[in-house]
Write a protein that holds these residues in place. Structure first.
Motif, mmCIF file in Angstrom:
data_model
loop_
_atom_site.group_PDB
_atom_site.id
_atom_site.type_symbol
_atom_site.label_atom_id
_atom_site.label_comp_id
_atom_site.label_asym_id
_atom_site.label_seq_id
_atom_site.Cartn_x
_atom_site.Cartn_y
_atom_site.Cartn_z
ATOM 1 N N GLU A 1 14.006 -37.132 -6.175
ATOM 2 C CA GLU A 1 13.805 -35.728 -6.554
ATOM 3 C C GLU A 1 13.581 -35.177 -5.060
ATOM 4 O O GLU A 1 12.779 -35.222 -4.119
ATOM 5 N N ASN B 1 12.596 -31.908 -4.635
ATOM 6 C CA ASN B 1 11.273 -30.956 -4.135
ATOM 7 C C ASN B 1 10.063 -31.971 -3.936
ATOM 8 O O ASN B 1 10.188 -33.069 -3.996
ATOM 9 N N VAL C 1 14.245 -33.416 -18.243
ATOM 10 C CA VAL C 1 15.421 -34.484 -18.786
ATOM 11 C C VAL C 1 15.325 -35.672 -17.988
ATOM 12 O O VAL C 1 15.476 -36.731 -18.315
ATOM 13 N N ILE D 1 23.133 -28.860 -18.726
ATOM 14 C CA ILE D 1 21.889 -28.925 -19.732
ATOM 15 C C ILE D 1 21.059 -27.753 -19.603
ATOM 16 O O ILE D 1 19.766 -27.629 -19.119
ATOM 17 N N GLU D 2 21.654 -26.613 -20.353
ATOM 18 C CA GLU D 2 20.880 -25.384 -20.281
ATOM 19 C C GLU D 2 20.139 -25.625 -21.802
ATOM 20 O O GLU D 2 19.954 -26.807 -22.259
ATOM 21 N N THR E 1 13.859 -28.568 -25.599
ATOM 22 C CA THR E 1 13.612 -28.930 -26.938
ATOM 23 C C THR E 1 14.255 -30.613 -27.262
ATOM 24 O O THR E 1 13.765 -31.220 -27.714
ATOM 25 N N VAL F 1 19.327 -36.560 -2.702
ATOM 26 C CA VAL F 1 20.886 -37.166 -2.626
ATOM 27 C C VAL F 1 21.990 -36.508 -2.001
ATOM 28 O O VAL F 1 22.154 -35.245 -2.467
ATOM 29 N N ASN G 1 22.173 -28.501 -9.903
ATOM 30 C CA ASN G 1 23.108 -28.837 -8.944
ATOM 31 C C ASN G 1 23.804 -30.081 -9.210
ATOM 32 O O ASN G 1 24.634 -30.760 -8.658
ATOM 33 N N GLY H 1 17.758 -27.614 -23.685
ATOM 34 C CA GLY H 1 17.367 -28.870 -22.976
ATOM 35 C C GLY H 1 16.141 -29.447 -23.007
ATOM 36 O O GLY H 1 15.772 -30.619 -22.979
ATOM 37 N N VAL I 1 10.035 -22.597 -25.662
ATOM 38 C CA VAL I 1 10.194 -22.765 -27.117
ATOM 39 C C VAL I 1 10.686 -24.192 -27.549
ATOM 40 O O VAL I 1 11.735 -24.528 -27.113
ATOM 41 N N SER J 1 12.937 -26.353 -15.510
ATOM 42 C CA SER J 1 12.125 -26.803 -16.610
ATOM 43 C C SER J 1 10.632 -26.256 -16.518
ATOM 44 O O SER J 1 9.982 -26.472 -17.294
#
Ligand SMILES: Cc1cc2nc3c(=O)[nH]c(=O)nc-3n(C[C@H](O)[C@H](O)[C@H](O)COP(=O)(O)OP(=O)(O)OC[C@H]3O[C@@H](n4cnc5c(N)ncnc54)[C@H](O)[C@@H]3O)c2cc1C
Length: 374
Positions: free
Chosen positions: A34, A36, A15, A350-351, A356, A173, A208, A354, A50, A44
């Protein structure tokens, strides 16, 4: 002295990447933070991959909107940028009489959501399409498909960079403070803490995102932003004779998920899952003792399934606003001006769908930002 940027996006999942790619097309100074070491290492890359059609979501919800708008946009994006995908279709099956009426209701919901290609099909039609599947009736959704989520994210990342967005990895952050016409975003990296001043801050921090909203002094309990973690585990299915199905096969949805389904990956593997279990910890192990429960659940519509063919595969965690006792909760995508935080946009919960909806959400948020800046 703080670095000055126009827009800071927190989180480089699908996203955040889609928002960055869309925004960088129209704005300079897009900066993605970010924690990571690279993009897309959390939800993600731990999902069913799907491309949903939009059957399940209440009419008028953001989930319905972004799924239905996002489905064709995502196919188009995949085609244009060479992201591997396949529109293989799916069936949702009813295995006993009580499920047949639920199936009818789900079909009606999908039609009300505008899905004109849905069809209710009989037991015989199911057998013709999927000889190994046992069902009394099913919904056939031709526009459901699968994609390679890594390759989607690689394409979005490449596009965002090409259009001028900057990415800073291994940078977390840890604070957000209103300052002048924007926000002071406190960051921590290997060298210590420093800050970035951003006119617009977009919180796309996935699991988070509630905590990031709290960093900006939002009372997340009162705002209804507190996330619940709901784990989804997968087992892979060894199928020496080839996959037992040629499209995705789903049971009827459950309270917190879409039900343990049979899906296919682009490289021809067969996957069962995901389960749905609320957890406290963000832990990606797969509980092997669930093998029997997966088997029982899928055997109802795939009777030839063999317990010994199931192997633990992977797990993902859903960032859900809906707690175990709650009814449906929609995505939150909010400009927080009313909370005294103009320029802060929160994306929380945002499950699914998200992935799609990613391209559609990217466009929506970019339009919000355009309105703020011009
Ligand atoms: C089991 C499961 C199955 C699913 N199946 C599907 C499906 O088939 N189809 C579909 O459409 N959707 C599906 N989804 C949903 C989909 O995966 C998510 O909606 C989507 O991946 C969310 O992307 P995101 O960018 O919001 O979050 P994420 O991918 O979690 O990215 C958030 C990023 O923010 C970063 N971050 C967090 N905090 C900070 C901080 N303080 N500072 C800096 N960075 C930070 C994280 O490191 C992470 O990289 C599924 C989800 C699950 C869990």
């Amino acid at each position: 002295m703080a670095v000055d940027v126009s827009i800071a996006i927190i989180g480089a999942g699908v996203v955040g990447l889609a928002i960055a790619a869309e925004l960088a097309q129209q704005e300079n100074g897009v900066f993605v933070l970010e924690k990571n070491q690279t993009f897309g290492l959390e939800t993600s890359s731990r999902n069913s991959e799907v491309i949903h059609a939009g059957i399940y979501y209440p009419e008028g919800s953001l989930k319905a909107r972004f799924c239905i708008e996002g489905n064709p946009l995502l196919y188009e994006f995949c085609q244009r940028y060479g992201v591997e995908h396949r529109r293989l279709g799916k069936i949702i099956v009813a295995t006993d009489d009580s499920e047949v009426s639920q199936l009818g209701q789900l079909y009606e919901l999908g039609r009300r959501n505008g899905l004109e290609d849905l069809r209710l099909i009989s037991r015989e039609e199911v057998k013709q399409l999927e000889p190994n599947v046992e069902a009394l009736a099913a919904i056939l959704s031709p526009s459901t498909g699968i994609l390679d989520s890594h390759s989607l994210m690689r394409a979005l990342y490449g596009l965002a960079r090409e259009r001028g967005a900057d990415f800073v990895f291994q940078t977390e952050v840890v604070g957000i403070r209103k300052s002048g016409t924007g926000h002071e975003v406190e960051i921590r990296d290997r060298e210590g803490t420093s800050s970035v001043h951003a006119g617009v801050v977009i919180n796309s921090a996935g699991l988070n995102s509630d905590r990031v909203a709290a960093l900006a002094a939002i009372d997340i309990a009162q705002a209804g932003y507190r996330l619940h973690y709901c784990k989804g585990e997968y087992f892979s299915l060894g199928s020496p004779g080839g996959p037992p199905v040629s499209r995705l096969v789903y049971p009827l949805p459950e309270h917190a998920g879409k039900g343990i389904h049979v899906s296919l990956t682009l490289d021809g593997r067969v996957r069962l899952g995901p389960s749905a279990r609320y957890v406290e910890e963000n832990d990606y192990s797969v509980d092997e003792s669930q093998r029997g429960a997966f088997y029982e659940s899928v055997r109802r519509f795939l009777p030839a399934l063999r317990l010994e063919d199931l192997e633990p595969e992977m797990a993902g965690i859903r960032p859900k606003l809906q707690g175990p006792e709650d009814d449906f909760r929609d995505f939150v995508i909010a400009h927080e001006e009313a909370r005294g935080l103009p320029g802060l946009i929160n994306l929380i919960g945002i499950e699914s769908p998200g992935l799609t909806g990613s391209i559609a959400i990217g466009r929506y948020v970019a339009a919000m930002v355009r309105e703020l800046l011009h």
